[in-house]
Design a protein around this motif. Structure first.
Motif, PDB file in Angstrom:
ATOM      1  N   ILE A  38      29.980  23.925 -10.864  1.00 20.03           N
ATOM      2  CA  ILE A  38      29.244  22.697 -11.167  1.00 20.03           C
ATOM      3  C   ILE A  38      28.821  21.985  -9.893  1.00 20.03           C
ATOM      4  O   ILE A  38      27.709  21.462  -9.788  1.00 20.03           O
ATOM      5  CB  ILE A  38      30.034  21.740 -12.093  1.00 20.03           C
ATOM      6  N   MET A  39      29.663  22.005  -8.864  1.00 20.73           N
ATOM      7  CA  MET A  39      29.289  21.361  -7.609  1.00 20.73           C
ATOM      8  C   MET A  39      28.214  22.184  -6.895  1.00 20.73           C
ATOM      9  O   MET A  39      27.373  21.617  -6.201  1.00 20.73           O
ATOM     10  CB  MET A  39      30.514  21.160  -6.712  1.00 20.73           C
ATOM     11  N   TYR A  40      28.215  23.487  -7.057  1.00 25.73           N
ATOM     12  CA  TYR A  40      27.150  24.305  -6.485  1.00 25.73           C
ATOM     13  C   TYR A  40      25.811  23.948  -7.133  1.00 25.73           C
ATOM     14  O   TYR A  40      24.789  23.821  -6.457  1.00 25.73           O
ATOM     15  CB  TYR A  40      27.448  25.791  -6.680  1.00 25.73           C
ATOM     16  N   CYS A  41      25.833  23.778  -8.440  1.00 26.25           N
ATOM     17  CA  CYS A  41      24.597  23.460  -9.155  1.00 26.25           C
ATOM     18  C   CYS A  41      24.098  22.068  -8.798  1.00 26.25           C
ATOM     19  O   CYS A  41      22.941  21.811  -8.753  1.00 26.25           O
ATOM     20  CB  CYS A  41      24.810  23.557 -10.659  1.00 26.25           C
ATOM     21  N   LEU A  98      20.234  15.823  -2.302  1.00 24.01           N
ATOM     22  CA  LEU A  98      21.479  16.507  -2.625  1.00 24.01           C
ATOM     23  C   LEU A  98      21.391  18.017  -2.452  1.00 24.01           C
ATOM     24  O   LEU A  98      22.391  18.663  -2.194  1.00 24.01           O
ATOM     25  CB  LEU A  98      21.925  16.165  -4.049  1.00 24.01           C
ATOM     26  N   ASP A  99      20.193  18.572  -2.580  1.00 23.16           N
ATOM     27  CA  ASP A  99      20.088  20.020  -2.381  1.00 23.16           C
ATOM     28  C   ASP A  99      20.260  20.399  -0.912  1.00 23.16           C
ATOM     29  O   ASP A  99      20.435  21.567  -0.583  1.00 23.16           O
ATOM     30  CB  ASP A  99      18.774  20.565  -2.940  1.00 23.16           C
ATOM     31  N   LYS A 100      20.262  19.435  -0.030  1.00 19.65           N
ATOM     32  CA  LYS A 100      20.512  19.679   1.395  1.00 19.65           C
ATOM     33  C   LYS A 100      21.936  19.291   1.802  1.00 19.65           C
ATOM     34  O   LYS A 100      22.347  19.507   2.928  1.00 19.65           O
ATOM     35  CB  LYS A 100      19.528  18.879   2.264  1.00 19.65           C
ATOM     36  N   ALA A 101      22.678  18.685   0.901  1.00 20.55           N
ATOM     37  CA  ALA A 101      24.018  18.188   1.213  1.00 20.55           C
ATOM     38  C   ALA A 101      25.008  19.342   1.371  1.00 20.55           C
ATOM     39  O   ALA A 101      24.847  20.416   0.788  1.00 20.55           O
ATOM     40  CB  ALA A 101      24.491  17.257   0.108  1.00 20.55           C
ATOM     41  N   LEU A 102      26.032  19.096   2.167  1.00 19.55           N
ATOM     42  CA  LEU A 102      27.134  20.035   2.319  1.00 19.55           C
ATOM     43  C   LEU A 102      28.344  19.468   1.605  1.00 19.55           C
ATOM     44  O   LEU A 102      28.648  18.282   1.721  1.00 19.55           O
ATOM     45  CB  LEU A 102      27.460  20.251   3.789  1.00 19.55           C
ATOM     46  N   TYR A 103      29.028  20.306   0.894  1.00 22.43           N
ATOM     47  CA  TYR A 103      30.186  19.886   0.121  1.00 22.43           C
ATOM     48  C   TYR A 103      31.321  20.845   0.435  1.00 22.43           C
ATOM     49  O   TYR A 103      31.154  22.056   0.380  1.00 22.43           O
ATOM     50  CB  TYR A 103      29.844  19.921  -1.374  1.00 22.43           C
ATOM     51  N   PHE A 104      32.465  20.331   0.805  1.00 23.08           N
ATOM     52  CA  PHE A 104      33.624  21.161   1.105  1.00 23.08           C
ATOM     53  C   PHE A 104      34.763  20.737   0.201  1.00 23.08           C
ATOM     54  O   PHE A 104      35.141  19.571   0.175  1.00 23.08           O
ATOM     55  CB  PHE A 104      34.033  21.014   2.570  1.00 23.08           C
ATOM     56  N   LEU A 138      30.214  14.083 -12.574  1.00 25.13           N
ATOM     57  CA  LEU A 138      29.059  13.184 -12.586  1.00 25.13           C
ATOM     58  C   LEU A 138      29.316  11.967 -11.705  1.00 25.13           C
ATOM     59  O   LEU A 138      28.405  11.488 -11.019  1.00 25.13           O
ATOM     60  CB  LEU A 138      28.729  12.763 -14.016  1.00 25.13           C
ATOM     61  N   GLU A 139      30.553  11.487 -11.697  1.00 24.66           N
ATOM     62  CA  GLU A 139      30.912  10.365 -10.816  1.00 24.66           C
ATOM     63  C   GLU A 139      30.805  10.780  -9.342  1.00 24.66           C
ATOM     64  O   GLU A 139      30.354   9.998  -8.507  1.00 24.66           O
ATOM     65  CB  GLU A 139      32.320   9.856 -11.129  1.00 24.66           C
ATOM     66  N   HIS A 140      31.200  12.006  -9.036  1.00 24.42           N
ATOM     67  CA  HIS A 140      31.057  12.512  -7.661  1.00 24.42           C
ATOM     68  C   HIS A 140      29.582  12.546  -7.256  1.00 24.42           C
ATOM     69  O   HIS A 140      29.226  12.156  -6.140  1.00 24.42           O
ATOM     70  CB  HIS A 140      31.652  13.909  -7.520  1.00 24.42           C
ATOM     71  N   ILE A 141      28.753  13.012  -8.158  1.00 26.57           N
ATOM     72  CA  ILE A 141      27.314  13.092  -7.857  1.00 26.57           C
ATOM     73  C   ILE A 141      26.739  11.698  -7.620  1.00 26.57           C
ATOM     74  O   ILE A 141      25.952  11.484  -6.691  1.00 26.57           O
ATOM     75  CB  ILE A 141      26.576  13.835  -8.991  1.00 26.57           C
TER      76      ILE A 141
END
Length: 85
Positions: free
Chosen positions: A82-85, A63-69, A49-52
């Motif tokens: 959870i990060m995918y969701c 956020l639905d357009k963000a890229l996360y690696f 939740l802190e990351h979000i």
């Protein structure tokens, strides 16, 4: 546990008759990893939740357009889901 020993045990179960059952029984009664203890997952949820919150603060896009690696596989598949969701 040394990964080589764990790999040898897994290979032994894989080749043994009823290996899947033996693997399950060892997880259930020897390592006691089944059923899974979900307490650490609940504790780590607050970290995600802190990351979000940080993504929302610093990423100027939906956020639905963000890229996360994530480097590595994470400590658990849960973190990836959870990060995918």
């Amino acid at each position: 546990m040394d990964w080589r020993l764990k790999a040898l045990i897994a290979e032994t179960f894989d080749k043994a008759p009823l290996g899947n059952l033996m693997y399950y029984v060892s997880q259930r009664y020897i390592t006691k990893s089944i059923p899974r203890n979900l307490d650490p997952v609940a504790d780590s949820s607050s970290v995600f939740l802190e990351h979000i919150k940080a993504f929302r603060k610093y990423y100027d896009c939906a956020l639905d357009k963000a890229l996360y690696f994530e480097f590595g596989a994470g400590w658990d598949l849960y973190s990836n889901i959870i990060m995918y969701c």
